[in-house]
Design a protein around this motif. Structure first.
Motif, mmCIF file in Angstrom:
data_model
loop_
_atom_site.group_PDB
_atom_site.id
_atom_site.type_symbol
_atom_site.label_atom_id
_atom_site.label_comp_id
_atom_site.label_asym_id
_atom_site.label_seq_id
_atom_site.Cartn_x
_atom_site.Cartn_y
_atom_site.Cartn_z
ATOM 1 N N CYS A 51 -56.056 -16.261 21.120
ATOM 2 C CA CYS A 51 -55.759 -14.941 20.732
ATOM 3 C C CYS A 51 -55.239 -14.060 21.799
ATOM 4 C CB CYS A 51 -57.179 -14.407 20.293
ATOM 5 S SG CYS A 51 -57.999 -15.199 19.037
ATOM 6 N N SER A 52 -55.699 -14.294 23.022
ATOM 7 C CA SER A 52 -55.564 -13.535 24.264
ATOM 8 C C SER A 52 -53.869 -13.859 24.518
ATOM 9 C CB SER A 52 -56.351 -13.695 25.592
ATOM 10 O OG SER A 52 -56.259 -15.223 25.690
ATOM 11 N N SER A 53 -53.435 -14.795 24.038
ATOM 12 C CA SER A 53 -51.858 -14.785 24.418
ATOM 13 C C SER A 53 -50.994 -13.883 23.871
ATOM 14 C CB SER A 53 -51.448 -16.402 24.020
ATOM 15 O OG SER A 53 -51.626 -16.457 22.741
ATOM 16 N N CYS A 54 -51.378 -13.334 22.755
ATOM 17 C CA CYS A 54 -50.769 -12.174 22.027
ATOM 18 C C CYS A 54 -51.494 -10.714 22.151
ATOM 19 C CB CYS A 54 -50.537 -12.572 20.685
ATOM 20 S SG CYS A 54 -49.077 -13.890 20.603
ATOM 21 N N HIS A 55 -52.691 -10.817 21.871
ATOM 22 C CA HIS A 55 -53.667 -9.912 21.744
ATOM 23 C C HIS A 55 -53.939 -9.087 22.939
ATOM 24 C CE1 HIS A 55 -53.708 -9.835 17.227
ATOM 25 N NE2 HIS A 55 -53.905 -11.042 17.321
ATOM 26 N N GLY A 56 -53.574 -9.731 24.250
ATOM 27 C CA GLY A 56 -53.960 -9.274 25.401
ATOM 28 C C GLY A 56 -55.169 -9.843 26.040
ATOM 29 N N ALA A 57 -55.263 -9.986 27.231
ATOM 30 C CA ALA A 57 -56.444 -10.450 27.935
ATOM 31 C C ALA A 57 -57.686 -9.832 27.602
ATOM 32 C CB ALA A 57 -56.332 -10.571 29.475
ATOM 33 N N SER A 58 -57.501 -8.447 27.591
ATOM 34 C CA SER A 58 -58.725 -7.672 27.240
ATOM 35 C C SER A 58 -58.792 -7.279 25.726
ATOM 36 C CB SER A 58 -58.877 -6.569 28.210
ATOM 37 O OG SER A 58 -57.672 -5.747 28.099
ATOM 38 N N PHE A 59 -57.835 -7.876 24.818
ATOM 39 C CA PHE A 59 -58.062 -7.823 23.517
ATOM 40 C C PHE A 59 -57.627 -6.337 22.851
ATOM 41 C CE2 PHE A 59 -60.761 -11.326 24.781
ATOM 42 C CZ PHE A 59 -59.830 -12.204 24.265
ATOM 43 N N THR A 60 -56.989 -5.730 23.848
ATOM 44 C CA THR A 60 -56.561 -4.449 23.436
ATOM 45 C C THR A 60 -55.260 -4.318 22.548
ATOM 46 O OG1 THR A 60 -55.279 -4.236 25.468
ATOM 47 C CG2 THR A 60 -57.687 -3.331 25.408
ATOM 48 N N GLY A 61 -54.498 -5.503 22.389
ATOM 49 C CA GLY A 61 -53.319 -5.440 21.568
ATOM 50 C C GLY A 61 -52.120 -5.288 22.618
ATOM 51 N N MET A 62 -50.764 -5.298 21.872
ATOM 52 C CA MET A 62 -49.486 -5.173 22.806
ATOM 53 C C MET A 62 -48.846 -4.183 22.026
ATOM 54 S SD MET A 62 -47.164 -7.736 24.618
ATOM 55 C CE MET A 62 -46.686 -8.928 23.090
ATOM 56 N N GLU A 63 -48.039 -3.250 22.600
ATOM 57 C CA GLU A 63 -47.164 -2.541 22.001
ATOM 58 C C GLU A 63 -45.944 -3.370 21.608
ATOM 59 O OE1 GLU A 63 -47.104 0.616 21.155
ATOM 60 O OE2 GLU A 63 -48.876 1.479 22.297
ATOM 61 N N PRO A 64 -45.165 -3.070 20.235
ATOM 62 C CA PRO A 64 -45.426 -2.090 19.340
ATOM 63 C C PRO A 64 -46.321 -2.345 18.230
ATOM 64 C CG PRO A 64 -43.426 -2.970 18.992
ATOM 65 C CD PRO A 64 -44.023 -3.844 20.000
ATOM 66 N N ALA A 65 -46.449 -3.655 18.063
ATOM 67 C CA ALA A 65 -46.996 -3.850 16.709
ATOM 68 C C ALA A 65 -48.220 -5.077 16.698
ATOM 69 C CB ALA A 65 -46.069 -4.169 15.913
ATOM 70 N N ILE A 66 -48.664 -5.226 17.821
ATOM 71 C CA ILE A 66 -49.936 -6.378 17.854
ATOM 72 C C ILE A 66 -51.376 -5.609 17.963
ATOM 73 C CG2 ILE A 66 -51.034 -8.406 18.985
ATOM 74 C CD1 ILE A 66 -48.024 -9.303 19.739
ATOM 75 N N PRO A 67 -52.392 -5.591 17.219
ATOM 76 C CA PRO A 67 -53.248 -4.572 17.078
ATOM 77 C C PRO A 67 -54.349 -5.370 18.028
ATOM 78 C CG PRO A 67 -53.494 -6.391 15.340
ATOM 79 C CD PRO A 67 -52.301 -6.620 15.915
ATOM 80 N N GLY A 68 -54.956 -4.387 18.694
ATOM 81 C CA GLY A 68 -56.432 -4.756 19.364
ATOM 82 C C GLY A 68 -57.414 -5.342 18.550
ATOM 83 N N LEU A 69 -58.380 -6.223 19.057
ATOM 84 C CA LEU A 69 -59.309 -6.842 18.277
ATOM 85 C C LEU A 69 -60.725 -6.349 18.575
ATOM 86 C CD1 LEU A 69 -57.833 -10.356 18.769
ATOM 87 C CD2 LEU A 69 -57.420 -8.791 16.795
#
Lengths: 199, 433
Positions: free
Chosen positions: A106-124
């Motif tokens: 999940c972290s590969s797209c949603h971020g190592a701290s799961f806050t998502g990535m701009e512009p359109a991947i949500p935080g978890l």
């Protein structure tokens, strides 16, 4: 945005209802995509479909921008109701994926701290396990879809029901990150192409 | 989704189909297929006529049925569910194979004026040709010219999925004999030009009667009952009477307030939600000020002379009443912050509830649904960021919904009837969209 608060909480911080998600701090592109999908019926949830049916794009963008900019505190982590084995499976899938089954972390797209990535991947973070399970299930069964290529449909299709339970449970135990801001656009090398996240 | 007008029409279709079924015994008529129409050579479309046609297509709200939400403009295919099966709207783009690119202006006028399609004979009255028959030939030709300018979309029409015997179009002949009157709008020379323009738009392209005139037992409408309102069961919204000031009659409204409501969706007297929000969103917000004013003049005249308030109130406004006491508690906690302790609202964004006709109507369907589902007025050019009302279905019990709706129907001099928890509960399962 008062009309949203009865289900999504003030500032979109979420409520104690299992199925109404937190909106605050998710990237505005993600929120906008969902608002458009609800309005046009591509994402089905009748109360949302009804509320948004006659709203123009510019207003939906303004709503998305508002919630994306909010930073209310996250709710306290959940006390898991699943076994330690399941939690460990969840942690493994979320942080490492399962290359043998083509499941990316999940972290590969949603971020190592799961806050998502701009512009359109949500935080978890700040989402209840029931909500995450329901969404992953909806992708598996094709009742929730996104722009093609629909990467989440592909990923969710590789998960078992036990995987879904484990991922949802482990995510809900995570504490607040030091920085709740989504990762900058293009900062994470995504393992597969997603129609909603142009790179 | 939420093809509100589609649902409306679906319900009407259901009744109409029932009527055809009743009439089928003894009917041995055959339909002659559509007249073969010579295709006139297409002259270069005059840009002004195309522009006028686009405007008139807005006035007719063609897009509401002939475009799937988020889909290609006028490519059709929008499903309309009925208990007898599903109807699909048709492709009216300029595509020659699947749209109306090969149609002549004559063929298009025949569809508008007498409900006959170039391709498949008699048209199901979900297409409001009973209203469009009043449209002038010149206006029909302009809409035709505009549709011929719409980019072609190759999308074959889906066959209607109606079960036997409702799939027998010959039954339509019986329905038409009883309920369809062909004829262009005729001016009433005792009235002003503005009034007549309003009447032409309301009765013709606007096809307001599709919702605001009750249907009779055979699925038709009666001119004697024009604009007297009716429940839309499949959709579970009530289309209020436009002739009674006890309902949505506009007899004591100012022309400015009526115009605001039609054009922007909000006004100092109230706002539009549900099916009427769709009409404002897709159609009325685009009309010119003179046309909106003309419609306002006509609509106001429909209810002039109607009494303003019911003769007797049926709920005693007493704080001692249990229902009223619970209702006031709920209202003060959940509603008063926007609608005010005395129900005055903060118009136009927070509508007033005191003296608001739509709260007090005999049918309490609309106020109950607003409490359960909330709602936004449409986002329009004149009101691009409307204030929304939150849904309370998830947080209020049936008893609380019944109490608070009873309270707003009877407080502050309002004169509506009490409602029961059962009525509130029944509407929880109504289709929200």
């Amino acid at each position: 945005m008062l009309a949203c608060a009865s289900c999504h909480g003030m500032q979109g911080k979420g409520t104690n209802n299992d199925y109404f998600p937190r909106l605050a701090g998710k990237p505005s592109g993600y929120l906008y995509n969902q608002l458009i999908a609800f309005r046009d019926g591509r994402r089905r949830y009748p109360p949302m479909n009804y509320l948004l049916e006659f709203q123009p794009d510019a207003y939906l963008q303004a709503m998305a921008n508002y919630f994306a900019a909010q930073r209310p505190p996250l709710p306290p982590p959940e006390t898991p109701i699943v076994s330690q084995d399941i939690l460990a499976l969840g942690q493994s899938l979320v942080t490492h994926g399962d290359p043998a089954r083509d499941v990316p972390a999940c972290s590969s797209c949603h971020g190592a701290s799961f806050t998502g990535m701009e512009p359109a991947i949500p935080g978890l973070l700040g989402l209840r396990p029931s909500y995450i399970s329901a969404q992953l299930g909806a992708w598996r069964y094709g009742t929730r879809t996104a722009a093609a290529p629909d990467c989440m449909q592909i990923v969710a299709g590789h998960l078992t029901e036990t995987d879904v339970t484990a991922v949802a449970a482990w995510l809900s135990t995570l504490p607040s990150p030091a920085n709740p801001t989504p990762a900058p656009r293009g900062s994470l090398p995504m393992p597969l192409a997603c129609g909603s996240e142009p790179n | 989704m939420g093809p509100f007008m589609g649902w409306v029409r679906s319900f009407r279709l259901q009744s109409m189909v029932l009527c055809w079924f009743v009439l089928t015994a003894g009917l041995g008529w055959l339909i002659t297929s559509a007249h073969a129409q010579p295709i006139a050579p297409k002259a270069a479309a005059d840009a002004a006529i195309v522009k006028q046609g686009e405007y008139l297509a807005r006035a007719g709200d063609c897009v509401a049925c002939h475009t799937v939400p988020g889909g290609k403009l006028f490519a059709g295919g929008r499903p309309m569910e009925t208990p007898f099966g599903t109807l699909y709207s048709s492709n009216v783009t300029s595509d020659p194979a699947t749209g109306i690119g090969k149609w002549s202006a004559d063929a298009f006028y025949a569809t508008m004026h007498i409900g006959r399609s170039r391709d498949s004979g008699l048209i199901y009255p979900a297409m409001p040709f009973g209203s469009y028959t009043k449209v002038t030939r010149a206006d029909s030709d302009a809409i035709y010219a505009y549709l011929q300018s719409v980019p072609p979309v190759a999308l074959p029409n889906k066959p209607h999925d109606l079960r036997f015997p409702y799939n027998n179009r010959s039954l339509l002949l019986g329905w038409r004999t009883l309920f369809f009157t062909e004829g262009t709008y005729r001016s009433d020379h005792t009235k002003s030009e503005e009034w007549n323009r309003g009447a032409y738009l309301v009765e013709g392209l606007g096809h307001c009667a599709m919702c605001h005139t009750a249907i009779n037992a055979l699925g038709g409408t009666s001119e004697a009952k024009a604009f007297q309102g009716g429940l839309i069961p499949m959709q579970n919204w009530y289309a209020p009477s436009l002739t009674s000031n006890k309902e949505a009659g506009l007899g004591d409204w100012s022309l400015a307030d009526i115009s605001d409501l039609l054009r922007t969706g909000i006004s100092p007297r109230g706002a539009v939600y549900g099916p009427m929000a769709e009409v404002v969103y897709n159609s009325l917000q685009y009309l010119t000020d003179p046309d909106i004013r003309a419609m306002s003049v006509y609509l106001k005249s429909l209810a002039e002379g109607s009494p303003l308030v019911p003769a007797t109130a049926t709920v005693r406004v007493e704080e001692t009443s249990l229902l009223m006491r619970l209702g006031k508690t709920v209202y003060d906690a959940q509603c008063a912050s926007c609608h005010g302790g005395q129900g005055l609202g903060m118009p136009p964004q927070f509508p007033p509830l005191a003296a608001n006709q739509s709260i007090q109507m005999e049918s309490a369907v609309n106020p109950i649904r607003m409490v359960l589902n909330g709602g936004y007025p449409p986002g329009t050019i004149g009101n691009p960021r409307p204030y929304g009302m939150p849904p309370f279905a998830q947080s209020m019990s049936d008893d609380e919904v019944a109490a608070v709706v009873t309270y707003i129907r009877a407080a502050w001099g309002n004169r509506g009837t009490a409602i029961s928890a059962r009525q509130a509960n029944e509407l929880r399962t109504a289709p929200a969209d």
